[in-house]
Design a protein around this motif. Structure first.
Motif, PDB file in Angstrom:
ATOM      1  N   GLN A   1      12.726 -74.799  42.536  1.00 18.03           N
ATOM      2  CA  GLN A   1      12.862 -76.123  42.924  1.00 18.03           C
ATOM      3  C   GLN A   1      13.065 -77.439  41.756  1.00 18.03           C
ATOM      4  O   GLN A   1      13.798 -78.013  41.529  1.00 18.03           O
ATOM      5  CB  GLN A   1      11.711 -76.531  43.750  1.00 18.03           C
TER       6      GLN A   1
ATOM      7  N   LYS B   1      16.363 -73.604  53.947  1.00 22.26           N
ATOM      8  CA  LYS B   1      15.534 -74.519  54.711  1.00 22.26           C
ATOM      9  C   LYS B   1      14.869 -75.435  53.234  1.00 22.26           C
ATOM     10  O   LYS B   1      14.813 -76.592  53.558  1.00 22.26           O
ATOM     11  CB  LYS B   1      14.234 -73.916  55.033  1.00 22.26           C
ATOM     12  N   LEU B   2      14.924 -74.717  52.056  1.00 22.35           N
ATOM     13  CA  LEU B   2      14.184 -75.698  51.022  1.00 22.35           C
ATOM     14  C   LEU B   2      15.113 -76.680  50.509  1.00 22.35           C
ATOM     15  O   LEU B   2      14.813 -77.692  50.153  1.00 22.35           O
ATOM     16  CB  LEU B   2      13.686 -74.596  49.852  1.00 22.35           C
TER      17      LEU B   2
ATOM     18  N   PRO C   1       6.954 -73.870  47.316  1.00 19.78           N
ATOM     19  CA  PRO C   1       7.121 -75.361  47.644  1.00 19.78           C
ATOM     20  C   PRO C   1       6.760 -75.699  49.410  1.00 19.78           C
ATOM     21  O   PRO C   1       6.617 -74.707  50.020  1.00 19.78           O
ATOM     22  CB  PRO C   1       8.867 -75.445  47.664  1.00 19.78           C
ATOM     23  N   LYS C   2       6.235 -76.881  49.247  1.00 19.52           N
ATOM     24  CA  LYS C   2       5.444 -77.054  50.670  1.00 19.52           C
ATOM     25  C   LYS C   2       6.419 -76.764  51.729  1.00 19.52           C
ATOM     26  O   LYS C   2       5.930 -76.604  52.912  1.00 19.52           O
ATOM     27  CB  LYS C   2       4.904 -78.478  50.532  1.00 19.52           C
ATOM     28  N   LYS C   3       7.734 -77.179  51.798  1.00 23.83           N
ATOM     29  CA  LYS C   3       8.835 -77.158  52.732  1.00 23.83           C
ATOM     30  C   LYS C   3       8.723 -75.773  53.171  1.00 23.83           C
ATOM     31  O   LYS C   3       9.301 -75.381  54.548  1.00 23.83           O
ATOM     32  CB  LYS C   3      10.069 -77.564  52.247  1.00 23.83           C
ATOM     33  N   ILE C   4       8.437 -74.585  52.504  1.00 32.24           N
ATOM     34  CA  ILE C   4       8.612 -73.336  53.071  1.00 32.24           C
ATOM     35  C   ILE C   4       7.299 -72.459  52.872  1.00 32.24           C
ATOM     36  O   ILE C   4       7.408 -71.210  53.156  1.00 32.24           O
ATOM     37  CB  ILE C   4       9.793 -72.516  52.164  1.00 32.24           C
ATOM     38  N   ARG C   5       6.096 -73.231  52.751  1.00 30.30           N
ATOM     39  CA  ARG C   5       4.968 -72.459  52.319  1.00 30.30           C
ATOM     40  C   ARG C   5       4.357 -71.737  53.437  1.00 30.30           C
ATOM     41  O   ARG C   5       4.051 -70.656  53.571  1.00 30.30           O
ATOM     42  CB  ARG C   5       3.900 -73.482  51.514  1.00 30.30           C
TER      43      ARG C   5
ATOM     44  N   SER D   1      17.805 -78.039  52.325  1.00 35.78           N
ATOM     45  CA  SER D   1      18.519 -78.458  53.408  1.00 35.78           C
ATOM     46  C   SER D   1      18.919 -80.162  53.293  1.00 35.78           C
ATOM     47  O   SER D   1      19.871 -80.632  53.754  1.00 35.78           O
ATOM     48  CB  SER D   1      18.062 -78.267  54.949  1.00 35.78           C
ATOM     49  N   LYS D   2      18.061 -80.701  52.660  1.00 34.21           N
ATOM     50  CA  LYS D   2      18.213 -82.234  52.593  1.00 34.21           C
ATOM     51  C   LYS D   2      18.790 -82.636  51.437  1.00 34.21           C
ATOM     52  O   LYS D   2      19.175 -83.886  51.306  1.00 34.21           O
ATOM     53  CB  LYS D   2      16.902 -83.173  52.825  1.00 34.21           C
TER      54      LYS D   2
END
Length: 183
Positions: A18, A60-61, A166-170, A63-64
């Protein structure tokens, strides 16, 4: 268009990956960063997480991030793919004015052993990510991306320390590890 390729196993994706993406977007003159997860690293016999799972986690990680695209090129090949193949695919599909290839200092130390490494050097500008204080001989034709996060996917697979995910996929990674009986 200026493009950077960031390939790897991403087994699992972690905060080091990341951070590399964030720094590459900030420090390199690029319009698009292509993250290319390997179906299977040519130097490995298997991966911990299957290719589709790693691809979904990366999607997912990131995507933004509009300037980041996760490519399924190597996974779609359903075999180990050498970097030269990915580079030629990107050159043909996107026709970039400039192409960077992001690799870790650990990989750069053995770059001279890569398949078609001399051709790769002619087609791309290498970007070497500093890692764990690994020293390498920069013969002047590579850019340096200073990251130095002391974590690797190998270490994570051995320790299962979720704080490096990373929190988004944790939560996703935690569930996968539970299913595999690792935590």
């Amino acid at each position: 268009m200026h493009i950077a390729i960031f390939g790897g196993s991403f087994d699992p994706p972690h905060i080091g990956h990341q951070t590399i993406v964030k720094k590459a977007l900030k420090k390199l003159d690029i319009d698009l960063l292509l993250i290319v997860p390997a179906y299977l690293n040519p130097l490995k016999v298997k991966s911990f997480l299957d290719a589709k799972t790693r691809f979904k986690l990366l999607k997912k990680l990131f995507s933004k991030k509009e300037s980041v695209k996760v490519s399924s090129f190597e996974i779609d090949m359903k075999r180990p793919v050498y970097s030269i193949e990915t580079i030629k695919f990107v050159l043909k599909k996107y026709k970039p004015e400039k192409l960077y290839l992001i690799i870790g200092a650990d990989n750069y130390k053995s770059f001279h052993l890569w398949d078609s490494f001399e051709e790769i050097e002619k087609l791309v500008t290498l970007v070497v990510v500093t890692r764990d204080g690994i020293k390498y001989n920069n013969n002047g034709n590579v850019k340096k991306l200073k990251v130095d996060i002391k974590i690797s996917s190998t270490e994570l697979r051995n320790t299962f320390r979720l704080n490096y995910i990373p929190k988004k996929i944790r939560k996703d990674v935690k569930n996968i590890w539970k299913e595999k009986g690792k935590i």
